[in-house]
Design an enzyme around this catalytic site. Structure first.
Site: not given
Lengths: 182, 434
Positions: B218, B286, B214, B242-243
């Site tokens: 972004s 894994e 922040h 959107k998220d």
């Protein structure tokens, strides 16, 4: 500052305050270390774990050519009643050519009995070869399936990523057919 | 900054004493301006955060049913599966949540790699992300040990044995890690304690990660800085919605796996109780560890002074160094790639090498799943070599020799001109360093 410093100290730029600062800092570091150690050491094996560290094995039921696995300190220990052929194979190797040079005589107390910790020295898998029909690798000893290490009839690393031979645990013969490991 | 406004007297009273509402508004609200051109690749950060919450919630609930003792661990997990109300759901969500967490985070990382999100002024943001990745790996590894199946046990044994490669202190360190002479009850207990602790450490580092994010906001697909309000939209409601949509799409896939293919990404051997005397024929970690596992096993040769037989680094230690080095190199990535252009969109040659890297990592993954011999060993070795060459040689050289395409003058420009390319005649000036 001048009040606490003698003229000599003023010249060198060192003061009593610098000394106190360093001394206090050093004491603090020692103190922090003293506090940290019990915290770190608490994660080490305790005396009660260390005490469970010997295993007695009766060798009399093991026929020639047979191998058995016993547990010592939570790890498998391979006991191999070697045949004459296997002993010759182990003794006839040119020691200097081995990845981890060690003569067979240094690894056994009585040549027909091989006692090694059955944990691959690469990353800790249990090598195959204890049971009939299992892959014993190219040198007739053991073969680790995890990353392909081959051990010979003396438990020495011959090929593959493992850096050292299968370790020989401390053990002694307490009778003709009894050993105590640990 | 847009000031936080409210007429609610209770909120005003609290806000005056603890300015938490303006803090939230600046973090994920209308007071956080975000570039208006973010693609769906920018969904994966918040998805990772949500997955972390899912893992913590299901994990805490399962911890209430689990017994961290070598005699009871396997059965307590089976009890969760069979008897605990909805225990099967908790475990399958937690188990597959781990897989999806890595899927999401790996996409998030490759997003950052392609769009140059690690470049100035976001270096610390990137490095905190690498710390999170390391913590995730440690947490996932220790969590995998808890069911105390064959893969749990032997995975733990192989991975802890890595530390025995450290010269002089190695064996002591391994005994200290185990709390005994082999992987046993003390090991299981401490892994459980740490598996419970580390996710909250991750939460802490995630907060730092978001804080650093922040500071400058972004990055975006164009990779140039926002120039003012005309380039941004408020985070809420535009990116919250959107998220949320992305989360819905994610949950569809996630649910399909949890309910229809819950063991697809696991190993059948882990449903056999741990047996310290018998190693499974084929130990495989894994899938999310496979590329690193391949790098570990690719170093099959001692490193020393040629023709003298002097060994400086034994093969085992070399493998361990290479594996940790594969992550360590990411820490210094912002200083390896010196190109002032962030986005791969304007770097034609970088783009080719980026694709190569992606293929390389997938190849490493396949090689990690196969026995380390023959052709697969060779593939692993070549891929390992390329992995390091990419970061240590290719990126520094590209920074010097590549001519990037001209950059648009603003985020809005390519959109308004109706195409992805730059405006003809736009100056190909390097990235501004605000």
């Amino acid at each position: 500052m001048a009040d606490t410093a003698t003229p000599a100290q003023v010249e060198t730029g060192e003061t009593r305050r610098d000394f106190l600062y360093l001394a206090a800092g050093a004491m603090g570091a020692v103190g922090a270390g003293a506090v940290a150690w019990p915290l770190i050491d608490s994660m080490n094996p305790s005396a009660e774990v260390l005490a469970l560290s010997s295993t007695e094995v009766d060798l009399s039921p093991i026929a020639e050519g047979q191998r058995i696995t016993v547990t010592w300190r939570g790890s498998p220990v391979f006991i191999d009643h070697r045949t004459a052929d296997q002993i010759t194979q182990a003794e006839d190797v040119a020691v200097a050519t081995l990845p981890d040079p060690e003569s067979d005589a240094d690894r056994v107390q009585r040549s027909e009995w091989l006692v090694v910790i059955g944990v691959c020295t690469h990353l800790g898998c249990v090598p195959l070869g204890q049971k009939t029909g299992q892959n014993r690798g190219e040198f007739g000893g053991w073969f680790c399936p995890c990353h392909g290490s081959h051990y010979d009839t003396s438990g020495r690393i011959r090929r593959g990523p493992a850096p050292t031979n299968l370790p020989v645990p401390p053990y002694e013969f307490t009778g003709d057919t009894t050993i105590v490991i640990g | 900054m847009s000031g936080f406004q409210t007429n609610n007297t209770v909120i005003k009273w609290i806000e005056h004493r603890l300015p938490i509402f303006s803090f939230l508004d600046h973090s994920v609200g209308s007071g956080y301006p975000s570039p208006k051109n973010l693609s769906y690749f920018w969904n994966f950060g918040s998805l990772a955060g949500i997955t972390l919450v899912i893992m913590i919630v299901t994990g805490v609930l399962m911890a209430m049913q689990y017994t961290a003792h070598v005699d009871h661990a396997f059965e307590s997990v089976e009890r969760i599966m069979r008897d605990v109300n909805y225990g099967w759901l908790l475990r399958y969500v937690h188990m597959n949540g781990a897989h999806f967490f890595f899927i999401v985070v790996y996409i998030h990382i490759f997003r950052g790699l392609y769009y140059g999100s690690y470049k100035a002024p976001r270096e610390l943001l990137w490095m905190l992300g690498v710390v999170i990745l390391l913590l995730m790996m440690a947490t996932a590894f220790m969590g995998y040990v808890l069911p105390w199946g064959q893969m749990s046990f032997w995975g733990a044994k192989v991975i802890t044995n890595l530390f025995s490669a450290i010269p002089f202190f190695g064996d002591g360190i391994v005994v200290w890690l185990w709390g005994g002479f082999s992987v046993d009850n003390p090991t299981l207990n401490r892994f459980f304690a740490l598996h419970y602790l580390l996710p909250f450490v991750i939460v802490g580092v995630v907060i730092l990660h978001i804080w650093a994010l922040h500071r400058f906001g972004s990055n975006n697909p164009i990779g140039i800085d926002t120039k003012g309000p005309q380039d941004t939209i408020p985070f809420h409601p535009y990116y919250t919605v959107k998220d949320a949509f992305g989360l819905g799409a994610f949950l569809v896939v996630f649910s399909a796996v949890v309910f229809y293919l819950p063991n697809y990404m696991g190993h059948a051997d882990n449903y056999i109780p741990a047996n310290p005397l018998s190693t499974p024929a084929h130990i495989v970690p894994e899938w999310y560890f496979l590329p690193f596992y391949a790098i570990l096993r690719a170093i099959t040769f001692d490193i020393g002074i040629p023709f003298t037989g002097v060994v400086i680094i034994e093969a085992k230690l070399g493998g361990v160094i290479a594996m940790f080095g594969a992550i360590a190199v990411l820490f210094v990535l912002p200083w390896l790639d010196r190109s002032p252009v962030r986005s791969g969109r304007f770097r034609p040659i970088f783009r080719l090498f980026f694709v190569l890297l992606a293929i390389d990592v997938v190849l490493l993954g396949f090689a990690g799943a196969k026995p380390a011999e023959g052709l697969w060993l060779l593939i692993a070795q070549v891929s390992t070599a390329y992995y390091f060459l990419h970061f240590l040689v290719v990126l520094p050289l590209l920074s010097v020799f590549e001519t990037p395409k001209p950059l648009p003058t603003s985020i809005s420009e390519p959109v308004l001109k109706g195409g992805g390319g730059a405006m003809a005649g736009a100056p190909a000036k390097p990235m501004e360093k605000a």
